[in-house]
Every structure is written in C-alpha cells, then in structure tokens.
Enzyme design. Structure first.
Site, short mmCIF file in Angstrom:
data_model
loop_
_atom_site.label_atom_id
_atom_site.label_comp_id
_atom_site.label_asym_id
_atom_site.label_seq_id
_atom_site.Cartn_x
_atom_site.Cartn_y
_atom_site.Cartn_z
N GLU A 1 0.87 -1.19 0.00
CA GLU A 1 0.00 0.00 0.00
C GLU A 1 0.89 1.22 0.00
OE1 GLU A 1 -3.25 0.44 3.05
OE2 GLU A 1 -2.72 2.55 2.82
N HIS B 1 -8.59 1.04 -0.74
CA HIS B 1 -7.93 2.10 0.03
C HIS B 1 -8.96 3.20 0.32
CE1 HIS B 1 -5.43 5.60 0.84
NE2 HIS B 1 -4.49 4.74 1.19
N ASP C 1 2.48 2.10 3.90
CA ASP C 1 1.70 3.31 3.62
C ASP C 1 2.65 4.50 3.42
OD1 ASP C 1 -0.48 4.86 3.05
OD2 ASP C 1 -1.45 4.68 5.01
#
Ligand SMILES: *[C@@H]1O[C@H](CO)[C@@H](O)[C@H](O)[C@H]1NC(C)=O
Ligand SMILES: *[C@@H]1O[C@H](CO)[C@@H](O)[C@H](O)[C@H]1NC(C)=O
Ligand SMILES: *[C@@H]1O[C@H](CO)[C@@H](O)[C@H](O)[C@H]1NC(C)=O
Ligand SMILES: *[C@@H]1O[C@H](CO)[C@@H](O)[C@H](O)[C@H]1NC(C)=O
Ligand SMILES: *[C@@H]1O[C@H](CO)[C@@H](O)[C@H](O)[C@H]1NC(C)=O
Length: 364
Positions: A39, A201, A324
């Site tokens: 991600e 997301h 992230d």
C-alpha cells in the site's frame, strides 16, 4: 487533491500520443529476505498536491516530493530498511475523485501508462525489479473498468488494482458509487477471471460526508477516523450484498489492519445475522469471508499487540506487511518487524513480511 487543474485534464488526451509504453511484466527477483509492501503511494504532477497531513517532522512539500519520487529517496529508504519490493499505486483519491466519467477514464489510462513507463524505464536499470503496480481505475462504468484492468494486467504486467473507496460522481460531486451493487458483477467477473487482487484504500473530501458527519469535529476527517468508518462500510457492503457469494474466488485486500473490522467480528456476525429475515442476500457471515476472500495489511498500523489479536481472529495467513509510505515512514514500518522478533517465530515473521505477498501476487 481537492481540485484538478482543468488545463491539465484538457491536455490529457493530447499527452497520450507522447506516452511510449513498452509491454512489460513485473521483473521481480528476490534480493534476499527483505519485506514486500503493497500500500505504497505515488503520484504525478497532473493530479495536484496531496491534501493529507505529512508524517510528524516533515513538511507538505517533502510529502509531495516523496509521492512523485520512485528511484531516489524512496529506493534509498527501501535499501536502508530492508524493503525488497514495493507495489505502487496512485495516491488517494486519484481517479475516484474525478466526477466526470470521460475525464476519469482517460486519466486512468494516462496514470497507468505513466506508472508502467516509470518503473520499466531502462534508466531505472535493475532497480525496476524492485517495483510493481496496482492499476488506477475509473469506476463510473463497470465494463470500462474491467477493460482497463485487463489491459494493465495483460499488457503492462500490473499485479491487480487499487480503488480509493467509492467513486465520486455527478455534477455536484456528491453522488457516491459503491461496487457492491449488481451492475459491478461484470467488473468482478473480470477480476476473478484475471485472478488478481483488488486493494480497497480509503478516501476523504466528499461534501455530503464531510458536512453531515464531521462539521462539528473536523479533526476526525481522514486517517484518524473517517477512513476506517467509510471504507469498512464499503467492505461490509461487499459482504452483505453477496459479492463474495456471487464471486467465490474474488481476492480483496484491505489496509490499516482491515479498517477495524477484524477487531469486532463477534458483534458484526451476531448483529448482521439478524438482517437475514429482512432479505439480506449474504449467504454466509462476515468472519467466513476473512477465510476465503479478504486479506488485510499492516499499513499505517504498527502495533504488535493489535497484530497478535488479529492473528487470533483471522489467522496470520490473512495479514500482510505494508507501510503506507510516504504517509508513514519506512523506519516505523521496520520498527514493527523488529518488535515482532521473538513475538512471532522466524517462519511466521517471514510469512507476514513477504511469503504471503509472493503467493497472493504470484510473484514466482
Ligand atoms: C534468508 O533466510 C533463510 C532462513 O531464515 C536463510 O536460510 C537464508 O540464508 C537467508 N538468505 C539471505 C539471502 O539472507
Ligand atoms: C543486474 O541484473 C543482472 C541479471 O540479474 C545481473 O547480472 C547484473 O549484475 C545486475 N546489475 C547490477 C548493477 O546490479
Ligand atoms: C460503459 O462502457 C462500455 C464500453 O466499455 C460502453 O459500451 C457502455 O455504453 C458504457 N455504459 C455507459 C452507461 O456509459
Ligand atoms: C466538482 O469537482 C471538480 C473537480 O474537482 C471541481 O472543479 C468542481 O468545482 C466541483 N464542483 C462542485 C459543485 O463542487
Ligand atoms: C460463521 O460461519 C462459520 C461457517 O461458515 C461458522 O463456523 C461460524 O460459527 C459462524 N460464526 C458466527 C459468529 O456465526
């Protein structure tokens, strides 16, 4: 991205002819025992600057520079913190923030071609083997989304798609499209046929939600609260509207430790079961889709205690490492892996940090 520079959008169709995209596959080869992260955000200047808050100690300008970069500071931090491979995706809201379907569809193609060109560029040399991609998709029209997913997977070697929650639509930007409706079955058919994951997301900055839920406490917009609230609704919508029953081999990945769903499965199962008599189409219970269809990642959530609890709830095989970046630092992500030494066995740690991702993304 609050407003897209209109002039850039107008130029998008012209720019296509400037793009030279070689057919590529993901040139993954293991560089050892490093981690794999899924991600990880990236953007192009045409999509504007980020509205998200940078990590503490960083400026918004640094965050924006990190989003645009692949082979400089990003790769240096990957080397320093043992990240073997990153799957890049267009930062939120990306195409989900474009209300006009025609603009959204052209921009998705443009963004995907640009990402493919950057990570397969000859000037990136062997570093190109360190990156893969999830496609950005316009979700206004399910069959057009399916067509672009097929193109990116089959022609560009992408590993799946990442959607930033609901697709914003309508002339006032206040119609929200959710992919748990029957008209999206044609998209899910293609996803399962291609056998690739779709990563869900979160996103923010849609007027009706901001006004109705957050006017009195605007601090709750975004990652602290709104992300988990709106995205968990969407995931539970996929479950209760029967998407996994109609598409039993579908793979969905949810970041941020499953947007809190695995923390509350007992109550979710118990209470949602009562809706059955009201005509809910879901054939099983939410827990069971975490055994067959849904995986989670540790993106932006680096608590070993929470990971241990979710391991009990859904099993370690459903939880993948992610960071992230650049909204979180790779050093903090590495901190979780370090803290898990001795908490998980070496085999479990390896499974969490890379092996499950290698299997799920079919890297070998
Ligand atoms: C990777 O880890 C395994 C077992 O933990 C070890 O046997 C192997 O030597 C390591 N490989 C590298 C390249 O570090
Ligand atoms: C690039 O990869 C090739 C094939 O794996 C290898 O022979 C070569 O040494 C690598 N070059 C560098 C600079 O790492
Ligand atoms: C959706 O896209 C397809 C092409 O992929 C097109 O044939 C169809 O007309 C579009 N539907 C709508 C409602 O625009
Ligand atoms: C809708 O979004 C577009 C693009 O972000 C923006 O230009 C436009 O002003 C917005 N319209 C309204 C009514 O907010
Ligand atoms: C959920 O469904 C599974 C079977 O698919 C069952 O074993 C389990 O007991 C159910 N859990 C709850 C809380 O109903």
């Amino acid at each position: 991205m609050s407003t897209l520079p209109v002039v850039f959008l107008a130029l998008v169709s012209l720019l296509f002819i400037e793009q030279h995209v070689e057919a590529r596959t993901t040139h993954w080869h293991s560089t050892g025992n490093g981690s794999i992260a899924l991600e990880e955000a990236w953007t192009i200047p045409e999509l504007g600057t980020s509205v998200a808050a940078p990590p503490l100690g960083q400026t918004s300008a640094e965050l924006d520079a990190n989003l645009l970069d692949i082979f400089n500071q990003r790769l240096a931090h990957m080397d320093a913190t043992g990240v073997d491979f990153m799957v890049l995706s267009c930062t939120s809201p990306c195409i989900q923030g474009i209300s006009d379907p025609t603009t959204a569809e052209s921009m998705a193609v443009y963004v995907n071609n640009e990402l493919a060109a950057q990570i397969s560029s000859p000037s990136a040399g062997n570093s190109s083997s360190r990156f893969g991609a999830f496609a950005a998709l316009s979700m206004h029209n399910a069959s057009a989304a399916a067509t672009e997913l097929r193109r990116t997977v089959q022609e560009l070697g992408f590993l799946g798609a990442l959607v930033n929650d609901y697709q914003q639509s309508g002339k006032d930007n206040d119609t929200l499209l959710f992919y748990d409706q029957p008209e999206y079955d044609i998209f899910w058919n293609t996803v399962t046929e291609l056998d690739v994951p779709v990563y869900f997301h979160p996103r923010t900055n849609v007027a009706p939600i901001s006004t109705l839920l957050y006017t009195q406490a605007p601090w709750l917009r975004g990652a602290g609260q709104e992300f988990a609230v709106t995205l968990s609704n969407h995931i539970l919508g996929l479950c209760t509207n029967g998407v996994f029953d109609r598409h039993p081999s579908l793979t969905v990945i949810v970041g941020h430790m499953g947007e809190r769903i695995p923390s509350d499965l007992d109550r979710i199962d118990e209470e949602i079961a009562r809706q059955k008599v009201l005509g809910m189409p879901m054939l099983r219970n939410v827990s069971s889709y975490f055994e067959t269809n849904i995986w989670t990642t540790s993106s932006g959530s680096f608590s070993p205690a929470l990971l241990q609890f979710h391991k009990q709830q859904i099993g370690l095989s459903r939880i993948l490492y992610s960071i992230d970046y650049p909204f979180e630092t790779m050093e903090n992500g590495k901190g979780l892996l370090d803290e898990l030494e001795g908490v998980l066995t070496q085999e479990e740690l390896r499974q969490f940090a890379r092996e499950t991702a290698i299997t799920l993304l079919k890297l070998q």
